[in-house]
Design a protein around this motif. Structure first.
Motif, PDB file in Angstrom:
ATOM      1  N   HIS A 177       0.818  -1.202   0.000  1.00 37.07           N
ATOM      2  CA  HIS A 177       0.000   0.000   0.000  1.00 37.07           C
ATOM      3  C   HIS A 177       0.859   1.263   0.000  1.00 37.07           C
ATOM      4  O   HIS A 177       0.416   2.295   0.446  1.00 37.07           O
ATOM      5  CB  HIS A 177      -0.904   0.035   1.241  1.00 37.07           C
ATOM      6  CG  HIS A 177      -1.942  -1.031   1.248  1.00 37.07           C
ATOM      7  ND1 HIS A 177      -2.719  -1.290   2.351  1.00 37.07           N
ATOM      8  CD2 HIS A 177      -2.326  -1.909   0.305  1.00 37.07           C
ATOM      9  CE1 HIS A 177      -3.543  -2.283   2.084  1.00 37.07           C
ATOM     10  NE2 HIS A 177      -3.321  -2.669   0.855  1.00 37.07           N
ATOM     11  N   ARG A 178       2.091   1.175  -0.503  1.00 33.47           N
ATOM     12  CA  ARG A 178       2.945   2.353  -0.475  1.00 33.47           C
ATOM     13  C   ARG A 178       2.327   3.462  -1.290  1.00 33.47           C
ATOM     14  O   ARG A 178       1.824   3.243  -2.390  1.00 33.47           O
ATOM     15  CB  ARG A 178       4.335   2.034  -1.036  1.00 33.47           C
ATOM     16  CG  ARG A 178       5.199   1.249  -0.072  1.00 33.47           C
ATOM     17  CD  ARG A 178       6.594   1.083  -0.637  1.00 33.47           C
ATOM     18  NE  ARG A 178       7.246   2.362  -0.833  1.00 33.47           N
ATOM     19  CZ  ARG A 178       7.877   3.014   0.144  1.00 33.47           C
ATOM     20  NH1 ARG A 178       7.901   2.519   1.354  1.00 33.47           N
ATOM     21  NH2 ARG A 178       8.465   4.165  -0.102  1.00 33.47           N
ATOM     22  N   PRO A 179       2.354   4.695  -0.770  1.00 29.82           N
ATOM     23  CA  PRO A 179       1.800   5.809  -1.536  1.00 29.82           C
ATOM     24  C   PRO A 179       2.540   5.983  -2.853  1.00 29.82           C
ATOM     25  O   PRO A 179       3.750   5.823  -2.929  1.00 29.82           O
ATOM     26  CB  PRO A 179       2.022   7.014  -0.624  1.00 29.82           C
ATOM     27  CG  PRO A 179       2.185   6.439   0.742  1.00 29.82           C
ATOM     28  CD  PRO A 179       2.846   5.108   0.538  1.00 29.82           C
ATOM     29  N   ILE A 180       1.798   6.324  -3.902  1.00 33.32           N
ATOM     30  CA  ILE A 180       2.440   6.544  -5.190  1.00 33.32           C
ATOM     31  C   ILE A 180       3.115   7.903  -5.232  1.00 33.32           C
ATOM     32  O   ILE A 180       4.044   8.109  -5.984  1.00 33.32           O
ATOM     33  CB  ILE A 180       1.413   6.430  -6.324  1.00 33.32           C
ATOM     34  CG1 ILE A 180       0.196   7.298  -6.026  1.00 33.32           C
ATOM     35  CG2 ILE A 180       0.978   5.010  -6.519  1.00 33.32           C
ATOM     36  CD1 ILE A 180      -0.827   7.271  -7.104  1.00 33.32           C
ATOM     37  N   PHE A 181       2.639   8.850  -4.413  1.00 31.72           N
ATOM     38  CA  PHE A 181       3.324  10.118  -4.260  1.00 31.72           C
ATOM     39  C   PHE A 181       4.161   9.990  -2.993  1.00 31.72           C
ATOM     40  O   PHE A 181       3.651  10.132  -1.900  1.00 31.72           O
ATOM     41  CB  PHE A 181       2.322  11.277  -4.115  1.00 31.72           C
ATOM     42  CG  PHE A 181       1.501  11.501  -5.325  1.00 31.72           C
ATOM     43  CD1 PHE A 181       0.348  10.758  -5.531  1.00 31.72           C
ATOM     44  CD2 PHE A 181       1.859  12.435  -6.275  1.00 31.72           C
ATOM     45  CE1 PHE A 181      -0.440  10.965  -6.648  1.00 31.72           C
ATOM     46  CE2 PHE A 181       1.079  12.648  -7.398  1.00 31.72           C
ATOM     47  CZ  PHE A 181      -0.064  11.908  -7.592  1.00 31.72           C
TER      48      PHE A 181
ATOM     49  N   GLY B 144       0.741   8.183 -14.917  1.00 29.76           N
ATOM     50  CA  GLY B 144       2.136   7.776 -14.880  1.00 29.76           C
ATOM     51  C   GLY B 144       2.451   6.744 -13.824  1.00 29.76           C
ATOM     52  O   GLY B 144       3.606   6.337 -13.672  1.00 29.76           O
ATOM     53  N   ALA B 145       1.435   6.281 -13.078  1.00 30.59           N
ATOM     54  CA  ALA B 145       1.671   5.373 -11.955  1.00 30.59           C
ATOM     55  C   ALA B 145       1.544   3.906 -12.324  1.00 30.59           C
ATOM     56  O   ALA B 145       1.630   3.039 -11.455  1.00 30.59           O
ATOM     57  CB  ALA B 145       0.700   5.698 -10.814  1.00 30.59           C
ATOM     58  N   GLY B 146       1.351   3.597 -13.597  1.00 29.19           N
ATOM     59  CA  GLY B 146       1.225   2.206 -14.000  1.00 29.19           C
ATOM     60  C   GLY B 146       0.822   2.108 -15.457  1.00 29.19           C
ATOM     61  O   GLY B 146       0.725   3.111 -16.168  1.00 29.19           O
ATOM     62  N   GLU B 147       0.595   0.886 -15.905  1.00 30.14           N
ATOM     63  CA  GLU B 147       0.148   0.632 -17.267  1.00 30.14           C
ATOM     64  C   GLU B 147      -1.309   0.194 -17.220  1.00 30.14           C
ATOM     65  O   GLU B 147      -1.700  -0.613 -16.386  1.00 30.14           O
ATOM     66  CB  GLU B 147       1.001  -0.456 -17.917  1.00 30.14           C
ATOM     67  CG  GLU B 147       2.458  -0.081 -18.090  1.00 30.14           C
ATOM     68  CD  GLU B 147       2.642   1.053 -19.087  1.00 30.14           C
ATOM     69  OE1 GLU B 147       1.790   1.176 -19.986  1.00 30.14           O
ATOM     70  OE2 GLU B 147       3.616   1.808 -18.966  1.00 30.14           O
ATOM     71  N   CYS B 148      -2.112   0.734 -18.132  1.00 27.94           N
ATOM     72  CA  CYS B 148      -3.540   0.442 -18.128  1.00 27.94           C
ATOM     73  C   CYS B 148      -4.034   0.453 -19.569  1.00 27.94           C
ATOM     74  O   CYS B 148      -3.958   1.472 -20.257  1.00 27.94           O
ATOM     75  CB  CYS B 148      -4.287   1.485 -17.294  1.00 27.94           C
ATOM     76  SG  CYS B 148      -6.059   1.228 -17.215  1.00 27.94           S
ATOM     77  N   ALA B 149      -4.567  -0.690 -20.019  1.00 25.96           N
ATOM     78  CA  ALA B 149      -5.056  -0.787 -21.394  1.00 25.96           C
ATOM     79  C   ALA B 149      -6.176   0.205 -21.664  1.00 25.96           C
ATOM     80  O   ALA B 149      -6.388   0.623 -22.807  1.00 25.96           O
ATOM     81  CB  ALA B 149      -5.535  -2.210 -21.670  1.00 25.96           C
ATOM     82  N   MET B 150      -6.870   0.596 -20.634  1.00 24.47           N
ATOM     83  CA  MET B 150      -7.981   1.529 -20.766  1.00 24.47           C
ATOM     84  C   MET B 150      -7.520   2.882 -21.336  1.00 24.47           C
ATOM     85  O   MET B 150      -8.304   3.619 -21.941  1.00 24.47           O
ATOM     86  CB  MET B 150      -8.635   1.734 -19.398  1.00 24.47           C
ATOM     87  CG  MET B 150      -9.975   2.404 -19.402  1.00 24.47           C
ATOM     88  SD  MET B 150     -10.641   2.501 -17.713  1.00 24.47           S
ATOM     89  CE  MET B 150     -10.974   0.778 -17.368  1.00 24.47           C
TER      90      MET B 150
ATOM     91  N   ALA C 247      -8.955  -4.175 -13.832  1.00 25.64           N
ATOM     92  CA  ALA C 247      -8.838  -3.430 -15.088  1.00 25.64           C
ATOM     93  C   ALA C 247      -7.936  -2.216 -14.944  1.00 25.64           C
ATOM     94  O   ALA C 247      -7.314  -1.790 -15.917  1.00 25.64           O
ATOM     95  CB  ALA C 247     -10.220  -2.983 -15.570  1.00 25.64           C
ATOM     96  N   VAL C 248      -7.864  -1.664 -13.746  1.00 26.33           N
ATOM     97  CA  VAL C 248      -7.080  -0.458 -13.489  1.00 26.33           C
ATOM     98  C   VAL C 248      -6.195  -0.683 -12.266  1.00 26.33           C
ATOM     99  O   VAL C 248      -6.709  -1.043 -11.204  1.00 26.33           O
ATOM    100  CB  VAL C 248      -7.999   0.756 -13.227  1.00 26.33           C
ATOM    101  CG1 VAL C 248      -7.178   1.995 -12.887  1.00 26.33           C
ATOM    102  CG2 VAL C 248      -8.891   1.030 -14.434  1.00 26.33           C
ATOM    103  N   PRO C 249      -4.874  -0.521 -12.367  1.00 28.43           N
ATOM    104  CA  PRO C 249      -4.022  -0.608 -11.177  1.00 28.43           C
ATOM    105  C   PRO C 249      -4.477   0.411 -10.141  1.00 28.43           C
ATOM    106  O   PRO C 249      -4.681   1.584 -10.465  1.00 28.43           O
ATOM    107  CB  PRO C 249      -2.624  -0.269 -11.718  1.00 28.43           C
ATOM    108  CG  PRO C 249      -2.683  -0.618 -13.169  1.00 28.43           C
ATOM    109  CD  PRO C 249      -4.073  -0.276 -13.593  1.00 28.43           C
ATOM    110  N   TRP C 250      -4.631  -0.029  -8.895  1.00 25.93           N
ATOM    111  CA  TRP C 250      -5.195   0.851  -7.869  1.00 25.93           C
ATOM    112  C   TRP C 250      -4.373   2.124  -7.684  1.00 25.93           C
ATOM    113  O   TRP C 250      -4.901   3.187  -7.365  1.00 25.93           O
ATOM    114  CB  TRP C 250      -5.348   0.111  -6.550  1.00 25.93           C
ATOM    115  CG  TRP C 250      -4.069  -0.303  -5.869  1.00 25.93           C
ATOM    116  CD1 TRP C 250      -3.428  -1.491  -5.982  1.00 25.93           C
ATOM    117  CD2 TRP C 250      -3.285   0.487  -4.957  1.00 25.93           C
ATOM    118  NE1 TRP C 250      -2.284  -1.500  -5.213  1.00 25.93           N
ATOM    119  CE2 TRP C 250      -2.173  -0.300  -4.566  1.00 25.93           C
ATOM    120  CE3 TRP C 250      -3.413   1.772  -4.436  1.00 25.93           C
ATOM    121  CZ2 TRP C 250      -1.197   0.172  -3.682  1.00 25.93           C
ATOM    122  CZ3 TRP C 250      -2.440   2.245  -3.552  1.00 25.93           C
ATOM    123  CH2 TRP C 250      -1.353   1.443  -3.186  1.00 25.93           C
TER     124      TRP C 250
END
Length: 243
Positions: free
Chosen positions: A11-15, A147-153, A190-193
């Motif tokens: 659960h590390r913060p992305i910021f 910018g925090a992950g890859e998402c096909a959406m 579907a979406v990285p949290w």
């Protein structure tokens, strides 16, 4: 309802900058069984955008629940959301502005914009473009932190390099100048949290809910309770969801 905790590595913060104000996201709720009856509304208006790849049928039950509780919900009116073609997000937003303006004039009140997945990007960007017409934004599993992950959406927003351009990433991360609630689940699929989480700031909140998948977000009782609670607040008197 839970708040994400940085105590666990998962659960590390992305910021992750020093001193980032995460207190509002860190608090953990203790109630796990949501109330089944939504808070009563007084005709507060909400424009509801469909799940990516689906149309108005995807939000029919959510809109029915909100209408039954005394709110006034409206479908976006443009059928299935397949994303903007060839990265033409700006053109799509110009098109949707007309819907917001028409509904604002008909309802004679600022609107809550509710977006699910990709359509939450429409809600956030519209709130930046027609701010006086928007009361607040609520997103469900929306990957605004591109910018925090890859998402096909997000493929409709890719440039020739196969990525979302840096300038557009910065634009999507920028919070609209209205209250914002981002609801997300770690079981999204579907979406990285991490792409749904923003640092705490006045007028914004990020809420983790125990939902099994992205497709179930709008039909979960706790999610509906949160949405109704946000809608039921007195105009101009926004406060974070207390749970």
């Amino acid at each position: 309802m839970h708040r994400a905790s940085p105590a666990s590595p998962s659960h590390r913060p992305i910021f992750d900058a020093p001193g980032q104000p995460w207190r509002g996201i860190l608090r953990r709720g203790t109630r796990t069984a949501p109330r089944q009856q939504l808070l009563p509304g007084q005709g507060q208006a909400a424009l509801v955008f469909p799940r990516y790849g689906a149309g108005p049928e995807s939000t029919l039950r959510l809109r029915g629940a909100l209408d039954g509780a005394g709110f006034r919900s409206f479908d976006w009116g443009y059928g299935t959301d397949t994303g903007p073609r060839s990265g033409s997000l700006r053109n799509r937003l110009r098109y949707l502005e007309e819907k917001v303006i028409d509904l604002f004039e008909a309802e004679r009140q600022p609107l809550t914009l509710i977006g699910w997945g990709f359509s939450g990007l429409y809600a956030r960007e519209l709130a930046k473009r027609v701010t006086p017409l928007v009361r607040q934004v609520i997103t469900l599993g929306t990957p605004f932190n591109a910018g925090a992950g890859e998402c096909a959406m997000l493929r409709p927003l890719h440039d020739q390099s196969g990525r979302v351009p840096e300038a557009l990433q910065r634009q999507l991360r920028e919070r609209p100048p209205v209250p914002c609630t981002s609801i997300y689940t770690m079981g999204d699929g579907a979406v990285p949290w991490q792409m749904c989480v923003a640092p705490e700031s006045p007028g914004s909140e990020t809420i983790l809910v125990p939902v099994a998948s992205h497709r179930q977000l709008a039909d979960h009782a706790l999610v509906r309770e949160i949405i109704a609670d946000r809608l039921a607040q007195p105009g101009g008197d926004w406060a974070p969801f207390a749970g």
